[in-house]
Design a protein around this motif. Sequence first.
Motif, PDB file in Angstrom:
ATOM      1  N   GLY A   1       0.765  -1.234   0.000  1.00 52.70           N
ATOM      2  CA  GLY A   1       0.000   0.000   0.000  1.00 52.70           C
ATOM      3  C   GLY A   1       0.796   1.284   0.000  1.00 52.70           C
ATOM      4  O   GLY A   1       0.207   2.369  -0.007  1.00 52.70           O
ATOM      5  N   LEU A   2       2.129   1.191  -0.017  1.00 49.63           N
ATOM      6  CA  LEU A   2       2.950   2.405   0.010  1.00 49.63           C
ATOM      7  C   LEU A   2       4.110   2.290  -0.979  1.00 49.63           C
ATOM      8  O   LEU A   2       4.544   1.188  -1.314  1.00 49.63           O
ATOM      9  CB  LEU A   2       3.509   2.638   1.422  1.00 49.63           C
ATOM     10  CG  LEU A   2       2.511   2.941   2.540  1.00 49.63           C
ATOM     11  CD1 LEU A   2       3.227   3.001   3.884  1.00 49.63           C
ATOM     12  CD2 LEU A   2       1.766   4.243   2.272  1.00 49.63           C
TER      13      LEU A   2
ATOM     14  N   TYR B   1      -3.360   1.572  -2.686  1.00 50.87           N
ATOM     15  CA  TYR B   1      -2.687   2.568  -1.857  1.00 50.87           C
ATOM     16  C   TYR B   1      -3.427   2.768  -0.534  1.00 50.87           C
ATOM     17  O   TYR B   1      -4.663   2.787  -0.499  1.00 50.87           O
ATOM     18  CB  TYR B   1      -2.593   3.911  -2.592  1.00 50.87           C
ATOM     19  CG  TYR B   1      -1.394   4.000  -3.491  1.00 50.87           C
ATOM     20  CD1 TYR B   1      -0.149   4.338  -2.982  1.00 50.87           C
ATOM     21  CD2 TYR B   1      -1.496   3.736  -4.849  1.00 50.87           C
ATOM     22  CE1 TYR B   1       0.967   4.411  -3.809  1.00 50.87           C
ATOM     23  CE2 TYR B   1      -0.396   3.810  -5.686  1.00 50.87           C
ATOM     24  CZ  TYR B   1       0.841   4.146  -5.153  1.00 50.87           C
ATOM     25  OH  TYR B   1       1.949   4.215  -5.963  1.00 50.87           O
ATOM     26  N   ARG B   2      -2.666   2.903   0.522  1.00 52.72           N
ATOM     27  CA  ARG B   2      -3.257   3.186   1.824  1.00 52.72           C
ATOM     28  C   ARG B   2      -3.714   4.643   1.892  1.00 52.72           C
ATOM     29  O   ARG B   2      -3.101   5.519   1.280  1.00 52.72           O
ATOM     30  CB  ARG B   2      -2.231   2.962   2.950  1.00 52.72           C
ATOM     31  CG  ARG B   2      -1.753   1.533   3.096  1.00 52.72           C
ATOM     32  CD  ARG B   2      -0.836   1.452   4.310  1.00 52.72           C
ATOM     33  NE  ARG B   2      -0.179   0.158   4.398  1.00 52.72           N
ATOM     34  CZ  ARG B   2       0.646  -0.173   5.379  1.00 52.72           C
ATOM     35  NH1 ARG B   2       0.930   0.716   6.334  1.00 52.72           N
ATOM     36  NH2 ARG B   2       1.217  -1.353   5.401  1.00 52.72           N
ATOM     37  N   GLU B   3      -4.771   4.876   2.643  1.00 50.85           N
ATOM     38  CA  GLU B   3      -5.199   6.254   2.897  1.00 50.85           C
ATOM     39  C   GLU B   3      -4.554   6.701   4.192  1.00 50.85           C
ATOM     40  O   GLU B   3      -4.920   6.257   5.280  1.00 50.85           O
ATOM     41  CB  GLU B   3      -6.726   6.314   3.005  1.00 50.85           C
ATOM     42  CG  GLU B   3      -7.440   6.053   1.693  1.00 50.85           C
ATOM     43  CD  GLU B   3      -8.928   6.291   1.793  1.00 50.85           C
ATOM     44  OE1 GLU B   3      -9.358   6.893   2.814  1.00 50.85           O
ATOM     45  OE2 GLU B   3      -9.655   5.894   0.874  1.00 50.85           O
ATOM     46  N   LEU B   4      -3.548   7.535   4.059  1.00 54.02           N
ATOM     47  CA  LEU B   4      -2.818   8.005   5.237  1.00 54.02           C
ATOM     48  C   LEU B   4      -3.522   9.193   5.865  1.00 54.02           C
ATOM     49  O   LEU B   4      -4.059  10.067   5.175  1.00 54.02           O
ATOM     50  CB  LEU B   4      -1.392   8.399   4.843  1.00 54.02           C
ATOM     51  CG  LEU B   4      -0.538   7.276   4.222  1.00 54.02           C
ATOM     52  CD1 LEU B   4       0.833   7.810   3.863  1.00 54.02           C
ATOM     53  CD2 LEU B   4      -0.419   6.095   5.178  1.00 54.02           C
ATOM     54  N   ALA B   5      -3.544   9.206   7.186  1.00 57.67           N
ATOM     55  CA  ALA B   5      -4.182  10.316   7.911  1.00 57.67           C
ATOM     56  C   ALA B   5      -3.384  11.604   7.700  1.00 57.67           C
ATOM     57  O   ALA B   5      -2.154  11.588   7.725  1.00 57.67           O
ATOM     58  CB  ALA B   5      -4.268   9.982   9.382  1.00 57.67           C
ATOM     59  N   GLU B   6      -4.096  12.679   7.486  1.00 57.88           N
ATOM     60  CA  GLU B   6      -3.449  13.979   7.324  1.00 57.88           C
ATOM     61  C   GLU B   6      -3.676  14.803   8.589  1.00 57.88           C
ATOM     62  O   GLU B   6      -4.804  14.848   9.113  1.00 57.88           O
ATOM     63  CB  GLU B   6      -4.021  14.729   6.118  1.00 57.88           C
ATOM     64  CG  GLU B   6      -3.753  14.026   4.801  1.00 57.88           C
ATOM     65  CD  GLU B   6      -4.256  14.833   3.636  1.00 57.88           C
ATOM     66  OE1 GLU B   6      -4.749  15.974   3.876  1.00 57.88           O
ATOM     67  OE2 GLU B   6      -4.166  14.346   2.493  1.00 57.88           O
TER      68      GLU B   6
END
Length: 234
Positions: free
Chosen positions: A75-76, A224-229
């Motif tokens: 995912g990255l 792709y991972r959904e990364l926290a913003e």
Amino acid sequence: MANARIVSLLTVGLLVLAGTLAWAADFTQTERSFDFNRDCRRQDNKMNAYFGDIMQPGASFHHLGAFKAVIHRDGLDRTLQLVPIKCLPFADADALRASARGNPLAVGALTIAYPQTDADIAPGTFILLFDGYRVRIVDVHEYILNKYKVDLQPAPADAPLDEALGTVTGTAYSQAQITPEGDLILYLQLSEDGDEALMDESGFTKLMLSFRVPGIATDDDSPYRELAEPEEED
């Protein structure tokens, strides 16, 4: 209706293609600039200090000739970097082999930012030691993770390199290359007593040391991972 169906199929096809491209490993090298060169010198100093007790006297890493690939895993996008030793004080391959037998010599370093199918290849930064026949992947505690038989021969003048790295015979220092098939290639610059780079009629003289680690540079098909913003500050 037919036109709408065609448009729908084209849209799906483009989305699939975009996803495929998003997962394609990136082997394009960063342009060499003043800031890039400065960062390379800083990284050289850090890695020299990190592996200093394992390296032969006078050896130094050379990030300016390093090759960095970006691989999609879990995912990255993660980096795979191969860093050569700047130069080796030998006249040819036979002299290097003879010196390395019984006294493995540092020829480069490998940084892996993701786990492999092979449990013996772990994430981390490792030194590559040549023993005259194989390359040993060794951690800072001198633990051997794995060994690979290498091919060692004079570097061909027309070996393909990224433009940012220059050419094999046109640069006075070692260079590296990673292929999508998992070939790790070091173009090792030869020198007179570790000082003046050797040359012949075609340019600077290097040895090509290569070995293959199957799957090391292969993407997976993970989304792709959904990364926290982080929230914006008031």
